[in-house]
Design an enzyme around this catalytic site. Sequence first.
Site, PDB file in Angstrom:
ATOM      1  N   GLY A 119      56.922  42.571  65.328  1.00  0.00           N
ATOM      2  CA  GLY A 119      56.521  42.506  66.730  1.00  0.00           C
ATOM      3  C   GLY A 119      55.527  43.598  67.025  1.00  0.00           C
ATOM      4  O   GLY A 119      55.169  44.365  66.135  1.00  0.00           O
ATOM      5  N   GLY A 160      53.998  46.443  70.253  1.00  0.00           N
ATOM      6  CA  GLY A 160      54.026  46.988  71.606  1.00  0.00           C
ATOM      7  C   GLY A 160      52.602  47.351  71.942  1.00  0.00           C
ATOM      8  O   GLY A 160      51.676  46.904  71.275  1.00  0.00           O
ATOM      9  N   LYS A 161      52.429  48.165  72.959  1.00  0.00           N
ATOM     10  CA  LYS A 161      51.078  48.494  73.427  1.00  0.00           C
ATOM     11  C   LYS A 161      50.311  49.247  72.345  1.00  0.00           C
ATOM     12  O   LYS A 161      49.122  49.069  72.169  1.00  0.00           O
ATOM     13  CB  LYS A 161      51.206  49.362  74.690  1.00  0.00           C
ATOM     14  N   PHE A 162      51.024  50.083  71.606  1.00  0.00           N
ATOM     15  CA  PHE A 162      50.299  50.977  70.687  1.00  0.00           C
ATOM     16  C   PHE A 162      50.628  50.770  69.234  1.00  0.00           C
ATOM     17  O   PHE A 162      50.122  51.474  68.386  1.00  0.00           O
ATOM     18  CB  PHE A 162      50.569  52.429  71.078  1.00  0.00           C
ATOM     19  N   GLY A 163      51.551  49.831  68.939  1.00  0.00           N
ATOM     20  CA  GLY A 163      51.880  49.741  67.531  1.00  0.00           C
ATOM     21  C   GLY A 163      52.442  48.388  67.146  1.00  0.00           C
ATOM     22  O   GLY A 163      52.967  47.668  67.979  1.00  0.00           O
ATOM     23  N   VAL A 201      55.076  46.496  64.476  1.00  0.00           N
ATOM     24  CA  VAL A 201      56.273  46.825  63.680  1.00  0.00           C
ATOM     25  C   VAL A 201      56.435  45.808  62.551  1.00  0.00           C
ATOM     26  O   VAL A 201      56.289  44.604  62.760  1.00  0.00           O
ATOM     27  CB  VAL A 201      57.531  46.827  64.570  1.00  0.00           C
ATOM     28  N   LYS A 234      56.711  51.304  62.188  1.00  0.00           N
ATOM     29  CA  LYS A 234      55.931  51.131  63.419  1.00  0.00           C
ATOM     30  C   LYS A 234      54.587  51.811  63.179  1.00  0.00           C
ATOM     31  O   LYS A 234      54.527  53.019  63.015  1.00  0.00           O
ATOM     32  CB  LYS A 234      56.653  51.782  64.593  1.00  0.00           C
ATOM     33  N   LYS A 237      65.838  49.645  79.530  1.00  0.00           N
ATOM     34  CA  LYS A 237      65.796  48.274  80.068  1.00  0.00           C
ATOM     35  C   LYS A 237      66.070  47.344  78.899  1.00  0.00           C
ATOM     36  O   LYS A 237      65.947  47.759  77.737  1.00  0.00           O
ATOM     37  CB  LYS A 237      64.417  47.998  80.694  1.00  0.00           C
ATOM     38  N   ASN A 254      64.083  47.413  75.709  1.00  0.00           N
ATOM     39  CA  ASN A 254      64.137  48.565  74.799  1.00  0.00           C
ATOM     40  C   ASN A 254      65.476  48.687  74.102  1.00  0.00           C
ATOM     41  O   ASN A 254      65.770  49.734  73.517  1.00  0.00           O
ATOM     42  CB  ASN A 254      63.867  49.861  75.583  1.00  0.00           C
ATOM     43  N   ASP A 279      62.575  52.975  71.475  1.00  0.00           N
ATOM     44  CA  ASP A 279      61.380  53.317  72.246  1.00  0.00           C
ATOM     45  C   ASP A 279      61.544  54.530  73.160  1.00  0.00           C
ATOM     46  O   ASP A 279      61.744  54.406  74.368  1.00  0.00           O
ATOM     47  CB  ASP A 279      60.917  52.139  73.107  1.00  0.00           C
ATOM     48  N   THR A 335      59.565  49.928  84.130  1.00  0.00           N
ATOM     49  CA  THR A 335      59.532  48.676  84.895  1.00  0.00           C
ATOM     50  C   THR A 335      60.239  48.907  86.218  1.00  0.00           C
ATOM     51  O   THR A 335      61.263  49.564  86.253  1.00  0.00           O
ATOM     52  CB  THR A 335      60.316  47.615  84.083  1.00  0.00           C
TER      53      THR A 335
END
Length: 282
Positions: free
Chosen positions: A18, A20-23, A25, A40, A136, A139, A152, A169
Amino acid sequence: MEKPEWSMDDFEIGKYIGEGKFGKVYLAREKQSGYVVALKVTFKAKLDKYRFHAHLRREIEIQHGLDHPNVLRLFAWFHDAERVVLVLEYAARGELYKLLRTVRRFSERTAATYVASLAGALAYCHKKQVIHRDIKPENLLLDIEGRLKIADFGWAVRSNAKRHTLCGTIDYLAPEMIEKKAHDHAVDNWTLGILCYEFLYGSPPFEAAEQDDTLRRIVKVDLSFPTTPYVSADAKDLICKLLVKDSNKRLSLDDIMKHPWIVKNADPSGSCSYSLSLRDLV
Ligand SMILES: CCc1cccc(CC)c1NC(=O)n1cc2c(c1)/C(=N\C(=O)c1ccc(N3CCN(C)CC3)cc1)N=N2
Protein backbone atom coordinates in the site's frame (compact mmCIF):
# COMPACT_ATOMS: atom_id res chain seq x y z
CA MET A 1 17.79 -7.06 14.26
CA GLU A 2 20.59 -4.67 15.29
CA LYS A 3 23.57 -4.45 12.91
CA PRO A 4 25.83 -1.68 11.71
CA GLU A 5 23.96 -0.67 8.57
CA TRP A 6 21.15 -2.29 6.61
CA SER A 7 20.66 -1.93 2.84
CA MET A 8 18.05 -3.03 0.31
CA ASP A 9 20.37 -5.94 -0.60
CA ASP A 10 19.59 -7.50 2.79
CA PHE A 11 15.97 -8.00 1.76
CA GLU A 12 13.99 -9.90 -0.88
CA ILE A 13 11.24 -7.46 -1.84
CA GLY A 14 7.75 -9.04 -2.00
CA LYS A 15 4.38 -7.69 -3.03
CA TYR A 16 3.43 -4.04 -2.89
CA ILE A 17 1.13 -3.60 0.11
CA GLY A 18 0.00 0.00 0.00
CA GLU A 19 1.05 3.60 0.06
CA GLY A 20 0.59 6.74 2.08
CA LYS A 21 1.38 10.34 1.24
CA PHE A 22 5.12 9.88 1.52
CA GLY A 23 5.86 6.23 1.18
CA LYS A 24 5.09 2.92 -0.41
CA VAL A 25 5.00 -0.22 1.73
CA TYR A 26 6.24 -3.58 0.47
CA LEU A 27 6.21 -7.02 2.00
CA ALA A 28 9.84 -8.17 2.34
CA ARG A 29 11.94 -10.98 3.76
CA GLU A 30 15.26 -10.39 5.48
CA LYS A 31 17.64 -12.80 3.70
CA GLN A 32 19.73 -13.99 6.66
CA SER A 33 16.91 -14.75 9.10
CA GLY A 34 14.02 -15.26 6.67
CA TYR A 35 12.13 -12.82 8.90
CA VAL A 36 9.11 -11.22 7.14
CA VAL A 37 8.82 -7.45 7.52
CA ALA A 38 7.11 -4.48 5.90
CA LEU A 39 9.45 -1.98 4.21
CA LYS A 40 8.16 1.59 4.07
CA VAL A 41 10.12 3.35 1.31
CA THR A 42 10.18 7.15 1.07
CA PHE A 43 12.02 8.91 -1.76
CA LYS A 44 14.32 11.69 -0.61
CA ALA A 45 13.19 13.82 -3.55
CA LYS A 46 9.66 13.74 -2.03
CA LEU A 47 11.04 14.61 1.41
CA ASP A 48 12.82 17.65 -0.06
CA LYS A 49 9.73 18.74 -2.01
CA TYR A 50 7.45 18.62 1.02
CA ARG A 51 10.16 19.58 3.55
CA PHE A 52 9.29 16.41 5.40
CA HIS A 53 12.64 15.51 6.97
CA ALA A 54 11.75 16.67 10.49
CA HIS A 55 8.40 14.81 10.37
CA LEU A 56 10.06 11.56 9.27
CA ARG A 57 12.91 11.97 11.75
CA ARG A 58 10.38 12.43 14.58
CA GLU A 59 8.38 9.38 13.38
CA ILE A 60 11.57 7.28 13.46
CA GLU A 61 12.78 8.56 16.85
CA ILE A 62 9.40 8.07 18.48
CA GLN A 63 8.38 4.71 17.01
CA HIS A 64 11.87 3.20 17.37
CA GLY A 65 11.73 3.87 21.10
CA LEU A 66 8.43 2.04 21.62
CA ASP A 67 8.13 -1.68 22.34
CA HIS A 68 4.54 -2.82 23.11
CA PRO A 69 2.45 -5.75 21.73
CA ASN A 70 -0.16 -3.28 20.38
CA VAL A 71 2.29 -0.80 18.83
CA LEU A 72 3.68 -1.66 15.39
CA ARG A 73 7.43 -2.18 15.86
CA LEU A 74 9.97 -0.11 13.93
CA PHE A 75 12.92 -2.56 13.92
CA ALA A 76 15.42 -0.43 11.98
CA TRP A 77 15.85 2.14 9.26
CA PHE A 78 18.44 2.97 6.61
CA HIS A 79 18.90 5.21 3.60
CA ASP A 80 20.72 5.09 0.28
CA ALA A 81 21.27 7.74 -2.36
CA GLU A 82 17.61 8.22 -3.18
CA ARG A 83 15.51 6.55 -0.48
CA VAL A 84 14.86 6.38 3.26
CA VAL A 85 13.59 2.91 4.29
CA LEU A 86 11.78 1.96 7.52
CA VAL A 87 11.92 -1.72 8.51
CA LEU A 88 8.51 -2.25 10.17
CA GLU A 89 6.73 -5.17 11.78
CA TYR A 90 4.43 -6.92 9.26
CA ALA A 91 0.73 -6.93 10.22
CA ALA A 92 -0.63 -9.77 8.12
CA ARG A 93 -4.36 -9.04 8.38
CA GLY A 94 -4.11 -5.46 7.19
CA GLU A 95 -6.08 -2.38 8.03
CA LEU A 96 -8.69 -2.50 10.79
CA TYR A 97 -10.93 0.05 9.05
CA LYS A 98 -11.29 -2.24 6.01
CA LEU A 99 -12.44 -5.03 8.34
CA LEU A 100 -14.86 -2.58 10.01
CA ARG A 101 -16.29 -1.49 6.64
CA THR A 102 -16.58 -5.14 5.54
CA VAL A 103 -18.46 -6.37 8.62
CA ARG A 104 -20.24 -3.00 9.12
CA ARG A 105 -19.75 -3.04 12.91
CA PHE A 106 -18.01 -5.16 15.55
CA SER A 107 -19.56 -7.31 18.27
CA GLU A 108 -19.28 -5.96 21.82
CA ARG A 109 -16.56 -8.52 22.57
CA THR A 110 -14.49 -7.52 19.55
CA ALA A 111 -15.01 -3.79 20.16
CA ALA A 112 -14.12 -4.12 23.87
CA THR A 113 -11.01 -6.18 23.02
CA TYR A 114 -9.78 -3.51 20.59
CA VAL A 115 -10.59 -0.66 23.01
CA ALA A 116 -8.69 -2.47 25.79
CA SER A 117 -5.71 -3.04 23.45
CA LEU A 118 -5.72 0.64 22.48
CA ALA A 119 -6.01 1.78 26.12
CA GLY A 120 -3.06 -0.45 27.05
CA ALA A 121 -0.95 0.80 24.12
CA LEU A 122 -1.82 4.46 24.80
CA ALA A 123 -1.08 4.09 28.54
CA TYR A 124 2.34 2.74 27.54
CA CYS A 125 2.90 5.61 25.05
CA HIS A 126 1.82 8.26 27.58
CA LYS A 127 4.18 6.76 30.18
CA LYS A 128 6.90 7.23 27.53
CA GLN A 129 5.78 10.88 27.14
CA VAL A 130 4.38 10.22 23.66
CA ILE A 131 0.98 11.43 22.36
CA HIS A 132 -0.04 9.75 19.09
CA ARG A 133 -2.65 12.45 18.20
CA ASP A 134 -3.85 10.66 15.08
CA ILE A 135 -5.50 7.49 16.36
CA LYS A 136 -8.11 6.53 13.74
CA PRO A 137 -9.17 3.24 12.13
CA GLU A 138 -6.90 3.95 9.12
CA ASN A 139 -3.86 3.87 11.40
CA LEU A 140 -4.77 0.62 13.11
CA LEU A 141 -3.49 -2.66 11.71
CA LEU A 142 -4.18 -6.30 12.59
CA ASP A 143 -1.54 -8.99 12.90
CA ILE A 144 -2.02 -12.65 11.92
CA GLU A 145 -3.81 -13.38 15.22
CA GLY A 146 -6.14 -10.42 14.78
CA ARG A 147 -4.23 -8.41 17.43
CA LEU A 148 -4.46 -4.65 17.05
CA LYS A 149 -1.30 -2.65 16.20
CA ILE A 150 -1.13 1.15 16.30
CA ALA A 151 0.86 2.35 13.26
CA ASP A 152 1.94 5.62 11.64
CA PHE A 153 3.56 7.76 14.30
CA GLY A 154 3.92 10.54 11.75
CA TRP A 155 1.82 12.90 13.90
CA ALA A 156 3.11 11.67 17.26
CA VAL A 157 4.90 14.14 19.57
CA ARG A 158 6.67 14.09 22.89
CA SER A 159 4.11 15.19 25.46
CA ASN A 160 6.39 17.08 27.84
CA ALA A 161 5.11 20.41 26.52
CA LYS A 162 1.42 21.22 25.91
CA ARG A 163 0.75 21.06 22.18
CA HIS A 164 -1.13 23.50 19.93
CA THR A 165 -0.92 21.93 16.47
CA LEU A 166 -4.15 21.03 14.66
CA CYS A 167 -3.74 17.72 12.84
CA GLY A 168 -5.55 14.50 11.94
CA THR A 169 -8.95 13.69 10.47
CA ILE A 170 -11.60 15.96 11.97
CA ASP A 171 -14.01 13.20 13.10
CA TYR A 172 -11.52 12.19 15.78
CA LEU A 173 -10.44 15.67 16.90
CA ALA A 174 -11.04 16.54 20.55
CA PRO A 175 -12.83 19.85 21.33
CA GLU A 176 -9.70 21.46 22.80
CA MET A 177 -7.83 20.79 19.54
CA ILE A 178 -10.61 22.44 17.50
CA GLU A 179 -10.79 25.39 19.88
CA LYS A 180 -6.98 25.60 19.58
CA LYS A 181 -6.60 25.35 23.34
CA ALA A 182 -3.52 23.68 24.72
CA HIS A 183 -3.95 19.94 24.64
CA ASP A 184 -2.19 16.97 26.21
CA HIS A 185 -2.43 13.19 26.10
CA ALA A 186 -6.14 13.40 27.11
CA VAL A 187 -6.87 13.95 23.40
CA ASP A 188 -6.11 10.26 22.85
CA ASN A 189 -8.70 9.38 25.53
CA TRP A 190 -11.35 11.39 23.64
CA THR A 191 -10.41 9.60 20.43
CA LEU A 192 -10.81 6.26 22.19
CA GLY A 193 -14.44 7.24 22.90
CA ILE A 194 -14.95 8.10 19.22
CA LEU A 195 -13.45 4.78 18.13
CA CYS A 196 -15.49 2.77 20.66
CA TYR A 197 -18.69 4.36 19.27
CA GLU A 198 -17.55 3.72 15.67
CA PHE A 199 -16.66 0.06 16.40
CA LEU A 200 -20.18 -0.53 17.79
CA TYR A 201 -22.32 1.61 15.45
CA GLY A 202 -20.19 1.52 12.27
CA SER A 203 -19.67 5.30 11.98
CA PRO A 204 -18.22 8.01 14.26
CA PRO A 205 -20.68 9.84 16.60
CA PHE A 206 -20.39 13.41 15.23
CA GLU A 207 -20.37 12.57 11.52
CA ALA A 208 -22.22 15.15 9.43
CA ALA A 209 -22.57 16.08 5.76
CA GLU A 210 -20.52 19.28 6.17
CA GLN A 211 -17.21 19.52 8.03
CA ASP A 212 -18.46 22.63 9.88
CA ASP A 213 -21.42 20.66 11.22
CA THR A 214 -19.07 17.96 12.49
CA LEU A 215 -16.89 20.58 14.21
CA ARG A 216 -19.99 22.20 15.77
CA ARG A 217 -21.26 18.81 17.00
CA ILE A 218 -17.86 17.97 18.50
CA VAL A 219 -17.44 21.21 20.47
CA LYS A 220 -21.05 20.84 21.66
CA VAL A 221 -20.49 17.12 22.40
CA ASP A 222 -23.79 16.57 20.58
CA LEU A 223 -23.83 12.81 21.34
CA SER A 224 -26.83 10.55 20.78
CA PHE A 225 -27.22 6.76 20.56
CA PRO A 226 -29.43 5.31 17.80
CA THR A 227 -31.97 2.70 18.94
CA THR A 228 -30.51 0.13 16.52
CA PRO A 229 -28.18 -1.70 16.62
CA TYR A 230 -28.69 -2.82 20.20
CA VAL A 231 -25.71 -1.67 22.32
CA SER A 232 -25.44 -2.47 26.04
CA ALA A 233 -25.85 0.24 28.68
CA ASP A 234 -22.31 -0.54 29.91
CA ALA A 235 -20.86 0.28 26.48
CA LYS A 236 -22.80 3.56 26.32
CA ASP A 237 -21.63 4.37 29.84
CA LEU A 238 -17.98 4.03 28.82
CA ILE A 239 -18.50 6.18 25.69
CA CYS A 240 -20.22 8.91 27.78
CA LYS A 241 -17.30 8.92 30.21
CA LEU A 242 -14.76 9.42 27.40
CA LEU A 243 -16.61 11.96 25.22
CA VAL A 244 -16.45 14.65 27.92
CA LYS A 245 -15.59 18.20 26.88
CA ASP A 246 -13.44 18.95 29.93
CA SER A 247 -10.30 16.91 29.18
CA ASN A 248 -9.53 16.59 32.91
CA LYS A 249 -12.84 14.82 33.50
CA ARG A 250 -12.36 12.10 30.86
CA LEU A 251 -11.98 8.55 32.13
CA SER A 252 -8.27 7.76 32.50
CA LEU A 253 -6.72 4.91 30.51
CA ASP A 254 -6.30 2.89 33.70
CA ASP A 255 -9.98 3.41 34.59
CA ILE A 256 -10.97 2.26 31.09
CA MET A 257 -9.22 -1.06 31.77
CA LYS A 258 -11.30 -1.41 34.99
CA HIS A 259 -14.63 -0.37 33.42
CA PRO A 260 -17.32 -3.13 33.79
CA TRP A 261 -17.93 -3.25 30.00
CA ILE A 262 -14.22 -3.86 29.33
CA VAL A 263 -13.80 -6.33 32.21
CA LYS A 264 -16.87 -8.28 31.03
CA ASN A 265 -16.19 -8.25 27.26
CA ALA A 266 -12.52 -7.77 26.40
CA ASP A 267 -10.53 -10.86 25.46
CA PRO A 268 -7.40 -10.77 27.66
CA SER A 269 -5.27 -12.23 24.81
CA GLY A 270 -6.08 -9.11 22.76
CA SER A 271 -6.68 -11.20 19.67
CA CYS A 272 -10.04 -11.49 17.95
CA SER A 273 -10.05 -14.55 15.77
CA TYR A 274 -12.79 -12.79 13.95
CA SER A 275 -15.76 -15.13 14.09
CA LEU A 276 -18.90 -13.60 12.63
CA SER A 277 -21.52 -14.26 15.29
CA LEU A 278 -25.15 -14.49 14.06
CA ARG A 279 -25.90 -11.06 15.61
CA ASP A 280 -23.13 -9.50 13.55
CA LEU A 281 -24.72 -10.79 10.37
CA VAL A 282 -28.18 -9.29 10.99
C1 LIG B 1 0.70 2.27 3.33
C2 LIG B 1 1.73 3.09 4.02
C3 LIG B 1 1.12 3.77 5.20
C4 LIG B 1 0.85 5.14 5.13
C5 LIG B 1 0.30 5.80 6.23
C6 LIG B 1 -0.01 5.09 7.39
C7 LIG B 1 0.25 3.72 7.47
C8 LIG B 1 -0.06 3.00 8.74
C9 LIG B 1 -1.37 2.30 8.64
C10 LIG B 1 0.79 3.05 6.38
N1 LIG B 1 1.01 1.65 6.43
C11 LIG B 1 2.09 1.14 7.10
O1 LIG B 1 2.95 1.87 7.57
N2 LIG B 1 2.14 -0.26 7.21
C12 LIG B 1 3.05 -0.91 7.98
C13 LIG B 1 2.75 -2.24 7.92
C14 LIG B 1 1.65 -2.43 7.08
C15 LIG B 1 1.29 -1.17 6.65
C16 LIG B 1 1.36 -3.80 7.08
N3 LIG B 1 0.42 -4.54 6.46
C17 LIG B 1 -0.50 -4.04 5.57
O2 LIG B 1 -0.60 -2.86 5.22
C18 LIG B 1 -1.45 -5.04 4.99
C19 LIG B 1 -2.51 -4.58 4.21
C20 LIG B 1 -3.43 -5.48 3.67
C21 LIG B 1 -3.29 -6.86 3.88
N4 LIG B 1 -4.18 -7.78 3.30
C22 LIG B 1 -5.42 -7.19 2.78
C23 LIG B 1 -6.28 -8.25 2.09
N5 LIG B 1 -6.53 -9.40 2.98
C24 LIG B 1 -7.40 -10.36 2.36
C25 LIG B 1 -5.26 -10.01 3.37
C26 LIG B 1 -4.37 -9.02 4.09
C27 LIG B 1 -2.22 -7.32 4.65
C28 LIG B 1 -1.30 -6.41 5.19
N6 LIG B 1 2.28 -4.37 7.90
N7 LIG B 1 3.11 -3.43 8.40
